[in-house]
Design a protein around this motif. Structure first.
Motif, PDB file in Angstrom:
ATOM      1  N   LYS A  29       0.836  -1.195   0.000  1.00 28.43           N
ATOM      2  CA  LYS A  29       0.000   0.000   0.000  1.00 28.43           C
ATOM      3  C   LYS A  29       0.875   1.251   0.000  1.00 28.43           C
ATOM      4  O   LYS A  29       1.853   1.336   0.741  1.00 28.43           O
ATOM      5  N   ILE A  30       0.500   2.209  -0.849  1.00 27.54           N
ATOM      6  CA  ILE A  30       1.137   3.526  -0.891  1.00 27.54           C
ATOM      7  C   ILE A  30       0.026   4.561  -0.990  1.00 27.54           C
ATOM      8  O   ILE A  30      -0.830   4.462  -1.872  1.00 27.54           O
ATOM      9  N   ALA A  52       5.593   7.203  -4.179  1.00 26.34           N
ATOM     10  CA  ALA A  52       4.577   8.248  -3.995  1.00 26.34           C
ATOM     11  C   ALA A  52       5.024   9.531  -4.690  1.00 26.34           C
ATOM     12  O   ALA A  52       4.227  10.206  -5.350  1.00 26.34           O
ATOM     13  N   LYS A  53       6.301   9.873  -4.572  1.00 26.84           N
ATOM     14  CA  LYS A  53       6.802  11.076  -5.230  1.00 26.84           C
ATOM     15  C   LYS A  53       6.884  10.892  -6.743  1.00 26.84           C
ATOM     16  O   LYS A  53       6.568  11.814  -7.495  1.00 26.84           O
ATOM     17  N   ILE A  54       7.265   9.709  -7.196  1.00 31.13           N
ATOM     18  CA  ILE A  54       7.330   9.453  -8.643  1.00 31.13           C
ATOM     19  C   ILE A  54       5.941   9.582  -9.262  1.00 31.13           C
ATOM     20  O   ILE A  54       5.767  10.194 -10.302  1.00 31.13           O
ATOM     21  N   PHE A  55       4.927   8.995  -8.608  1.00 25.84           N
ATOM     22  CA  PHE A  55       3.562   9.001  -9.130  1.00 25.84           C
ATOM     23  C   PHE A  55       2.780  10.245  -8.725  1.00 25.84           C
ATOM     24  O   PHE A  55       1.608  10.371  -9.031  1.00 25.84           O
ATOM     25  N   PRO A 113      -0.254  11.754  -2.742  1.00 25.62           N
ATOM     26  CA  PRO A 113      -0.088  12.405  -1.440  1.00 25.62           C
ATOM     27  C   PRO A 113       0.906  11.602  -0.594  1.00 25.62           C
ATOM     28  O   PRO A 113       0.885  10.373  -0.617  1.00 25.62           O
ATOM     29  N   LEU A 114       1.768  12.298   0.107  1.00 24.13           N
ATOM     30  CA  LEU A 114       2.770  11.609   0.917  1.00 24.13           C
ATOM     31  C   LEU A 114       2.155  11.139   2.228  1.00 24.13           C
ATOM     32  O   LEU A 114       1.379  11.855   2.849  1.00 24.13           O
ATOM     33  N   SER A 115       2.506   9.941   2.633  1.00 22.11           N
ATOM     34  CA  SER A 115       2.023   9.367   3.883  1.00 22.11           C
ATOM     35  C   SER A 115       3.044   9.615   4.982  1.00 22.11           C
ATOM     36  O   SER A 115       4.224   9.808   4.723  1.00 22.11           O
ATOM     37  N   VAL A 116       2.564   9.555   6.198  1.00 25.02           N
ATOM     38  CA  VAL A 116       3.448   9.658   7.351  1.00 25.02           C
ATOM     39  C   VAL A 116       4.078   8.280   7.571  1.00 25.02           C
ATOM     40  O   VAL A 116       3.393   7.258   7.507  1.00 25.02           O
TER      41      VAL A 116
END
Length: 100
Positions: free
Chosen positions: A12-13, A61-64, A67-70
């Motif tokens: 999961k991302i 997440a950054k490539i796609f 939203p960034l997760s904690v």
């Protein structure tokens, strides 16, 4: 044509599930903070020591542009291999291995 079953690792991302062929996965390890590399692309989080070598750590997440997760207790690094190189991929959690 014979049906071929492959095993995939589900992870999961940013609240979404993704999968990769388990053959491309060397190991799933606990998340550990990486050391930043100056002038590296934004999606490269840094590097960690892995089996007496340097392992680059990337953020899908950054490539796609998700939203960034904690980073939390369930966060993992998937060590992916291709040919003679390896990368670490930060994921929010690893779900299961499934036959597809």
């Amino acid at each position: 044509m014979k049906d071929e079953i492959i095993k995939v690792l589900v992870f999961k991302i940013s609240g979404e599930y993704y999968a990769t062929n388990i053959i491309e996965v060397e190991r799933i390890t606990e998340y550990k903070k990486s050391n930043k590399i100056p002038d590296s692309p934004e999606f490269v989080e840094g590097v960690i020591e892995y089996e007496n070598n340097i392992l680059p750590i990337i953020s899908l997440a950054k490539i796609f542009k998700l939203p960034l997760s904690v980073i939390g207790e369930e966060s993992k690094i998937i060590v992916a291999k291709q040919d003679n190189s390896k990368i670490g991929i930060i994921v929010d959690s690893v779900s299961e291995v499934k036959d597809v």
